[in-house]
Design an enzyme around this catalytic site. Sequence first.
Site, PDB file in Angstrom:
ATOM      1  N   CYS A 136       0.838  -1.184   0.000  1.00 53.67           N
ATOM      2  CA  CYS A 136       0.000   0.000   0.000  1.00 53.67           C
ATOM      3  C   CYS A 136       0.884   1.249   0.000  1.00 53.67           C
ATOM      4  CB  CYS A 136      -0.947   0.089   1.186  1.00 53.67           C
ATOM      5  SG  CYS A 136      -2.062  -1.294   1.320  1.00 53.67           S
TER       6      CYS A 136
ATOM      7  N   ARG B 150       3.992  -0.312  -4.700  1.00 52.06           N
ATOM      8  CA  ARG B 150       3.674  -0.833  -3.369  1.00 52.06           C
ATOM      9  C   ARG B 150       2.346  -1.578  -3.325  1.00 52.06           C
ATOM     10  NH1 ARG B 150       6.854   1.574   0.458  1.00 52.06           N
ATOM     11  NH2 ARG B 150       5.392   0.951   2.070  1.00 52.06           N
TER      12      ARG B 150
ATOM     13  N   TRP C  18      -2.743  -2.719  -1.666  1.00 48.41           N
ATOM     14  CA  TRP C  18      -2.424  -4.139  -1.818  1.00 48.41           C
ATOM     15  C   TRP C  18      -3.298  -4.834  -0.789  1.00 48.41           C
ATOM     16  CZ3 TRP C  18      -0.442  -8.190   1.113  1.00 48.41           C
ATOM     17  CH2 TRP C  18      -0.009  -9.315   0.399  1.00 48.41           C
TER      18      TRP C  18
ATOM     19  N   ASN D 277      -1.821   1.842   5.746  1.00 47.64           N
ATOM     20  CA  ASN D 277      -0.931   0.778   5.273  1.00 47.64           C
ATOM     21  C   ASN D 277      -0.543  -0.017   6.503  1.00 47.64           C
ATOM     22  OD1 ASN D 277       1.182  -0.743   4.208  1.00 47.64           O
ATOM     23  ND2 ASN D 277       2.641   0.946   4.257  1.00 47.64           N
ATOM     24  N   GLY D 278      -0.840  -1.340   6.504  1.00 42.79           N
ATOM     25  CA  GLY D 278      -0.524  -2.157   7.668  1.00 42.79           C
ATOM     26  C   GLY D 278      -1.683  -3.091   7.964  1.00 42.79           C
TER      27      GLY D 278
ATOM     28  N   GLU E  90      16.870 -18.255  -7.507  1.00 42.21           N
ATOM     29  CA  GLU E  90      16.529 -16.893  -7.933  1.00 42.21           C
ATOM     30  C   GLU E  90      15.973 -16.893  -9.361  1.00 42.21           C
ATOM     31  OE1 GLU E  90      15.988 -14.237  -6.574  1.00 42.21           O
ATOM     32  OE2 GLU E  90      16.282 -12.665  -8.050  1.00 42.21           O
TER      33      GLU E  90
ATOM     34  N   LYS F 108      12.291 -15.553 -10.356  1.00 45.88           N
ATOM     35  CA  LYS F 108      12.046 -14.496 -11.357  1.00 45.88           C
ATOM     36  C   LYS F 108      11.002 -14.963 -12.354  1.00 45.88           C
ATOM     37  CE  LYS F 108      13.290 -11.840  -9.730  1.00 45.88           C
ATOM     38  NZ  LYS F 108      14.028 -11.549  -8.570  1.00 45.88           N
TER      39      LYS F 108
ATOM     40  N   GLU G 254       7.410 -15.282 -10.751  1.00 45.75           N
ATOM     41  CA  GLU G 254       6.712 -14.070 -10.289  1.00 45.75           C
ATOM     42  C   GLU G 254       6.269 -13.157 -11.435  1.00 45.75           C
ATOM     43  OE1 GLU G 254       8.919 -11.521  -7.596  1.00 45.75           O
ATOM     44  OE2 GLU G 254      10.777 -11.937  -8.650  1.00 45.75           O
TER      45      GLU G 254
ATOM     46  N   HIS H  71      16.822 -37.138  -6.435  1.00 44.85           N
ATOM     47  CA  HIS H  71      16.107 -37.575  -5.235  1.00 44.85           C
ATOM     48  C   HIS H  71      14.646 -37.148  -5.250  1.00 44.85           C
ATOM     49  CE1 HIS H  71      19.902 -38.907  -3.572  1.00 44.85           C
ATOM     50  NE2 HIS H  71      20.423 -37.785  -4.056  1.00 44.85           N
TER      51      HIS H  71
ATOM     52  N   LYS I 195       6.038  -4.335  -4.067  1.00 49.07           N
ATOM     53  CA  LYS I 195       7.493  -4.225  -3.969  1.00 49.07           C
ATOM     54  C   LYS I 195       7.998  -4.329  -2.521  1.00 49.07           C
ATOM     55  CE  LYS I 195      11.560  -3.344  -5.726  1.00 49.07           C
ATOM     56  NZ  LYS I 195      12.173  -4.527  -6.343  1.00 49.07           N
TER      57      LYS I 195
HETATM   58  C1  F6R Z   1      11.501 -10.880  -5.729  1.00 47.39           C
HETATM   59  C2  F6R Z   1      11.506  -9.823  -4.742  1.00 47.39           C
HETATM   60  C3  F6R Z   1      11.164 -10.168  -3.354  1.00 47.39           C
HETATM   61  C4  F6R Z   1      12.027  -9.331  -2.382  1.00 47.39           C
HETATM   62  C5  F6R Z   1      11.574  -9.582  -0.941  1.00 47.39           C
HETATM   63  C6  F6R Z   1      12.454  -8.845   0.053  1.00 47.39           C
HETATM   64  O1  F6R Z   1      11.854 -10.411  -6.994  1.00 47.39           O
HETATM   65  O2  F6R Z   1      11.747  -8.689  -5.049  1.00 47.39           O
HETATM   66  O3  F6R Z   1      11.299 -11.519  -3.109  1.00 47.39           O
HETATM   67  O4  F6R Z   1      13.356  -9.689  -2.552  1.00 47.39           O
HETATM   68  O5  F6R Z   1      10.253  -9.172  -0.794  1.00 47.39           O
HETATM   69  O6  F6R Z   1      12.427  -7.480  -0.192  1.00 47.39           O
HETATM   70  P1  F6R Z   1      13.521  -6.514   0.429  1.00 47.39           P
HETATM   71  O7  F6R Z   1      14.817  -6.844  -0.203  1.00 47.39           O
HETATM   72  O8  F6R Z   1      13.035  -5.152   0.095  1.00 47.39           O
HETATM   73  O9  F6R Z   1      13.538  -6.775   1.903  1.00 47.39           O
END
Ligand code: F6R
Length: 615
Positions: A2, A27, A74, A100-101, A489, A493, A496, A512, A610
């Site tokens: 949010c 956000r 969000w 937000n929260g 990772e 990517k 997501e 396994h 984000k």
């Molecule tokens: C994936 C991604 C998330 C963040 C995670 C932690 O692409 O961006 O998995 O890495 O939410 O976020 P930060 O680094 O801001 O604590």
Amino acid sequence: MCGITGYVGCRDASPILIEGLKKLEYRGYDSAGIALLNGSDMEVVKKKGRVNVLESELGKHPFCARLGISHTRWATHGAVTDQNAHPHVSSDGNFALVHNGIVENYEDIKKFCQSQGYTFKSQTDSEVLVNLIAYHYEKRTDPNLPNRFLEAVRKALVHVEGTYGIAVISRFHPDQIVAARKGSPLLIGIGNSERLVASDVLGFAGRANNVIYLEDEQIALVTKDNCDIVTICNKQIDFEVKSIDWDLENADMCGFSSYMEKEIFEQPKSIENAIRGRISSDASTAVLSGLNMTPTELRQIDRILFCACGTAWHACLVAEYLIEKYARIPVDVEYASEFRYRNIPVHKNTLVIVISQSGETIDTLEALRESKRKGFRTLAITNSVGSTISRESDGGLYQYAGKEVGVASTKAFTSQVTICLLLALYLARMRDMSFSDGKRIVEAIKSAPEAVAKTLELAPRIKEIAKKYAKYKDFLFLGRLCEFPLALEGALKLKEISYIHAEGYPAAEMKHGPIALVSPDCPSVIFATSDEIYSKLLSNAQEIKARNGKIIAITDNPEIFSASVDDIIALPRVDASIKHIVAAVPAQLFAYYVARELGCDVDKPRNLAKAVTVE
Ligand code: F6R
């Protein structure tokens, strides 16, 4: 999670608030809304969908106001509907609030407010706050109190369990915004006869050069020329005003078609920024003054515990390999969300390091706080200058990667692993690493931006491969040693941003269990750059081929792999110490081009946001 913006000043508030919301859309983007005040007239417009939907709706309701609040959501409690969008208005119509929260005791508060005659329209936890504030204003504050609005918010918040960043306006106080924070970031921007409120400096959209970071349990009364801050216990606060470095916050797309693409291609620069001023060629080591620890203190560390979430957690896994390999210090890596509740035994000379791009992830922040409560020395690797995590840790290293706006983390990851390599080098040179080994790694780190730039030249080839594979519904990503986190990772990517199911696994573990998935319909992406184990990875590739599985190899040794795989992404040869930085990039490009091929919105993937500031 949010985004909040608020404005009070002499200009038309609505376009300023919308501009800020657009910058904060990373956000959350389920719905958006705005509340404007002109004298005692309040106008609230809120709509399911993105900020541009709200913007066109607003066009139908022109309303001139010099003060307002707005929100991009969000969803946590309550479905994505117009009704559940913020702002929420108290049932007496006198207050509007954005939040937000998460209000954990919202059911109790709701019952209480209902018993006092307040009614509810939404399924959100947030609406209880605005009715509770209305109740305290009406029933629990002295009408003659100069700061009656602030006091009503303060008294209401005393009863709230959970987290909040809120901005509230009232028909009775057309020149005031009350903003408060606990667990969710909130900042006040100072302009010329105007003040802005936002969840992130980006929300000020370049309109303020100075900022006040609200701390937890602080409540601010904001007018166009002033800001008064008290704690929830009603103690007046002498706050600090900091200046904003807009260069670091630059968030334009610069001609790229998405932030994610721009950020992938920025990596030579972001890696260079991570390194700048942090290498001593003369001493063959890193220079990390931000750690705030003397060499003697650092030598006493005999264990390191890393905590983070998501992509940052993958960076921690890379750090584990690097630090154990070079510095020979045992490293543990925990999910921040697990660490806070597990009460794991931690050795007394443990250094706790948290990694967070945003510096606001609630689980990482709480892991940091729990570590501090237990008396551990803490460090943070963060990208967001002035973020809560960077302010609360004992020391730390900024990434200086520039704002990362794309929801999928890319440049932040390579910058984090670069900093972890610098840290490994620094710790190693204080222990057993020789001058000449240090020199080799220093030279390698210096060459990393160039090596990543060369890797980015592979983009057209990776795009072709992505087109070929975009039709598949499942993928395996495999890697060993330092490339196992890269496999995790790479899979993250892809899933997501393109919603394709992908799993990252240590390559040898495939036998396994996951090998059961291998079929012509489930391709594998194999990371293969570790000299020591090319032959082992080759065997893994053969095992997949024997089951008619398709393989893409990301390798710096195409000669060995070409006969056993379907497609090769041939990396430049670099020193072993930076292979993991270089090899991370093709997987980002692959995910990006697959998502584009499928027509997905790469910067705003569904269900994500984000900065995850709720548990
Ligand atoms: C994936 C991604 C998330 C963040 C995670 C932690 O692409 O961006 O998995 O890495 O939410 O976020 P930060 O680094 O801001 O604590």
